[in-house]
Design a protein around this motif. Structure first.
Motif, PDB file in Angstrom:
ATOM      1  N   LEU A   7      -2.671   5.393 -27.663  1.00 61.85           N
ATOM      2  CA  LEU A   7      -1.694   4.840 -26.717  1.00 61.85           C
ATOM      3  C   LEU A   7      -0.428   5.688 -26.641  1.00 61.85           C
ATOM      4  N   PRO A   8       0.156   5.790 -25.432  1.00 64.55           N
ATOM      5  CA  PRO A   8       1.432   6.496 -25.305  1.00 64.55           C
ATOM      6  C   PRO A   8       2.565   5.637 -25.884  1.00 64.55           C
ATOM      7  N   PRO A   9       3.670   6.270 -26.274  1.00 65.33           N
ATOM      8  CA  PRO A   9       4.796   5.536 -26.881  1.00 65.33           C
ATOM      9  C   PRO A   9       5.269   4.348 -26.049  1.00 65.33           C
ATOM     10  N   ARG A  10       5.278   4.472 -24.715  1.00 60.62           N
ATOM     11  CA  ARG A  10       5.794   3.361 -23.901  1.00 60.62           C
ATOM     12  C   ARG A  10       4.940   2.104 -24.049  1.00 60.62           C
ATOM     13  N   LEU A  11       3.644   2.243 -24.327  1.00 63.74           N
ATOM     14  CA  LEU A  11       2.811   1.066 -24.580  1.00 63.74           C
ATOM     15  C   LEU A  11       3.011   0.559 -26.004  1.00 63.74           C
ATOM     16  N   LEU A  12       3.156   1.469 -26.962  1.00 67.88           N
ATOM     17  CA  LEU A  12       3.348   1.048 -28.351  1.00 67.88           C
ATOM     18  C   LEU A  12       4.651   0.293 -28.544  1.00 67.88           C
ATOM     19  N   ARG A  27     -13.519   7.785 -22.598  1.00 68.30           N
ATOM     20  CA  ARG A  27     -13.012   6.483 -22.156  1.00 68.30           C
ATOM     21  C   ARG A  27     -13.040   5.503 -23.325  1.00 68.30           C
ATOM     22  N   GLN A  28     -11.906   4.799 -23.513  1.00 63.29           N
ATOM     23  CA  GLN A  28     -11.816   3.801 -24.570  1.00 63.29           C
ATOM     24  C   GLN A  28     -11.326   2.470 -23.995  1.00 63.29           C
ATOM     25  N   ILE A  41      -4.078  -8.437 -24.187  1.00 61.50           N
ATOM     26  CA  ILE A  41      -4.288  -7.559 -23.043  1.00 61.50           C
ATOM     27  C   ILE A  41      -5.448  -6.616 -23.354  1.00 61.50           C
ATOM     28  N   ILE A  42      -6.231  -6.304 -22.341  1.00 61.50           N
ATOM     29  CA  ILE A  42      -7.221  -5.235 -22.447  1.00 61.50           C
ATOM     30  C   ILE A  42      -6.584  -3.975 -21.874  1.00 61.50           C
ATOM     31  N   CYS A  43      -6.704  -2.889 -22.616  1.00 64.11           N
ATOM     32  CA  CYS A  43      -6.227  -1.589 -22.153  1.00 64.11           C
ATOM     33  C   CYS A  43      -7.433  -0.670 -22.045  1.00 64.11           C
ATOM     34  N   LYS A  44      -7.693  -0.197 -20.839  1.00 64.59           N
ATOM     35  CA  LYS A  44      -8.725   0.815 -20.643  1.00 64.59           C
ATOM     36  C   LYS A  44      -8.013   2.144 -20.498  1.00 64.59           C
ATOM     37  N   ARG A  45      -8.515   3.143 -21.198  1.00 56.90           N
ATOM     38  CA  ARG A  45      -7.929   4.483 -21.196  1.00 56.90           C
ATOM     39  C   ARG A  45      -9.039   5.463 -20.853  1.00 56.90           C
ATOM     40  N   ALA A  46      -8.810   6.292 -19.846  1.00 56.10           N
ATOM     41  CA  ALA A  46      -9.845   7.249 -19.431  1.00 56.10           C
ATOM     42  C   ALA A  46      -9.212   8.588 -19.095  1.00 56.10           C
ATOM     43  N   SER A  47      -9.960   9.640 -19.380  1.00 58.26           N
ATOM     44  CA  SER A  47      -9.537  10.974 -18.993  1.00 58.26           C
ATOM     45  C   SER A  47      -9.329  11.000 -17.485  1.00 58.26           C
ATOM     46  N   LEU A  72      -2.725  -5.916 -14.482  1.00 57.74           N
ATOM     47  CA  LEU A  72      -1.270  -5.898 -14.599  1.00 57.74           C
ATOM     48  C   LEU A  72      -0.643  -4.597 -14.125  1.00 57.74           C
ATOM     49  N   GLN A  73      -1.227  -3.476 -14.530  1.00 60.95           N
ATOM     50  CA  GLN A  73      -0.678  -2.183 -14.110  1.00 60.95           C
ATOM     51  C   GLN A  73      -1.670  -1.076 -14.403  1.00 60.95           C
ATOM     52  N   VAL A  74      -1.465   0.020 -13.713  1.00 62.91           N
ATOM     53  CA  VAL A  74      -2.226   1.238 -13.956  1.00 62.91           C
ATOM     54  C   VAL A  74      -1.238   2.396 -13.869  1.00 62.91           C
ATOM     55  N   PHE A  75      -1.377   3.368 -14.767  1.00 62.57           N
ATOM     56  CA  PHE A  75      -0.497   4.532 -14.730  1.00 62.57           C
ATOM     57  C   PHE A  75      -1.195   5.710 -15.398  1.00 62.57           C
ATOM     58  N   GLN A  76      -0.664   6.902 -15.120  1.00 59.93           N
ATOM     59  CA  GLN A  76      -1.196   8.129 -15.707  1.00 59.93           C
ATOM     60  C   GLN A  76      -0.127   8.762 -16.590  1.00 59.93           C
ATOM     61  N   GLU A  77      -0.602   9.321 -17.707  1.00 59.78           N
ATOM     62  CA  GLU A  77       0.313   9.996 -18.620  1.00 59.78           C
ATOM     63  C   GLU A  77      -0.467  10.970 -19.495  1.00 59.78           C
ATOM     64  N   ASN A  78      -0.002  12.219 -19.536  1.00 64.34           N
ATOM     65  CA  ASN A  78      -0.577  13.249 -20.416  1.00 64.34           C
ATOM     66  C   ASN A  78      -2.090  13.406 -20.279  1.00 64.34           C
ATOM     67  N   GLY A  79      -2.589  13.416 -19.040  1.00 61.99           N
ATOM     68  CA  GLY A  79      -4.010  13.652 -18.809  1.00 61.99           C
ATOM     69  C   GLY A  79      -4.906  12.434 -18.953  1.00 61.99           C
ATOM     70  N   TRP A  80      -4.310  11.274 -19.125  1.00 61.64           N
ATOM     71  CA  TRP A  80      -5.065  10.023 -19.274  1.00 61.64           C
ATOM     72  C   TRP A  80      -4.579   9.004 -18.251  1.00 61.64           C
TER      73      TRP A  80
END
Length: 131
Positions: A7-12, A27-28, A41-47, A72-80
């Motif tokens: 997870l990126p810092p903003r989610l942590l 994908r996780q 919350i479910i967080c899906k993370r994909a390349s 709730l939201q979708v965003f991109q950060e650091n290739g994910w």
């Protein structure tokens, strides 16, 4: 790998990682808890190269209603790409039947009708959503 590494810092800052539910390498899927409200919350993370999470977010927003988890939201950060949606707790019908034994006919009918109503909404979309 430690859960926080996914997870990126903003989610942590806002969410505590609870479990890694699925890991396919590119994908996780993680279960998170909002630090202030306790909401899961479910967080899906994909390349970004493999991601269809933007489309999934739009579809969930379009289909909002009973039986569909709220996106709730979708965003991109650091290739994910990250998709956050409300976690819907529950168990399978098989698990429930194994605990309680055979379900009463009326309950089976009611469950079937709820599923049919959700599927009807999905299949009436243009184009239809097949699950």
């Amino acid at each position: 790998m430690e859960l926080a590494a996914y997870l990126p810092p903003r989610l942590l800052d806002e969410y505590q990682p609870l479990a890694l539910l699925q890991d396919r390498g590119w994908r996780q899927t993680l279960l998170l808890r909002h630090r202030r409200t306790g909401l899961q919350i479910i967080c899906k993370r994909a390349s970004d190269k493999q991601s269809q999470l933007q489309d999934e977010h739009q579809l969930l927003r379009q289909l909002a209603g009973p039986g569909i988890p709220e996106s709730l939201q979708v965003f991109q950060e650091n290739g994910w790409t990250y998709l956050l949606r409300v976690y819907v707790p529950g168990e399978t019908l098989l698990d429930d039947a194994q605990k309680r034994g055979p379900l009463p006919a009326r309950e089976v009918r009611d469950i079937g009708l709820e599923i049919c109503a959700i599927l009807r909404r999905l299949h009436r979309q243009d184009p239809p959503v097949i699950h």
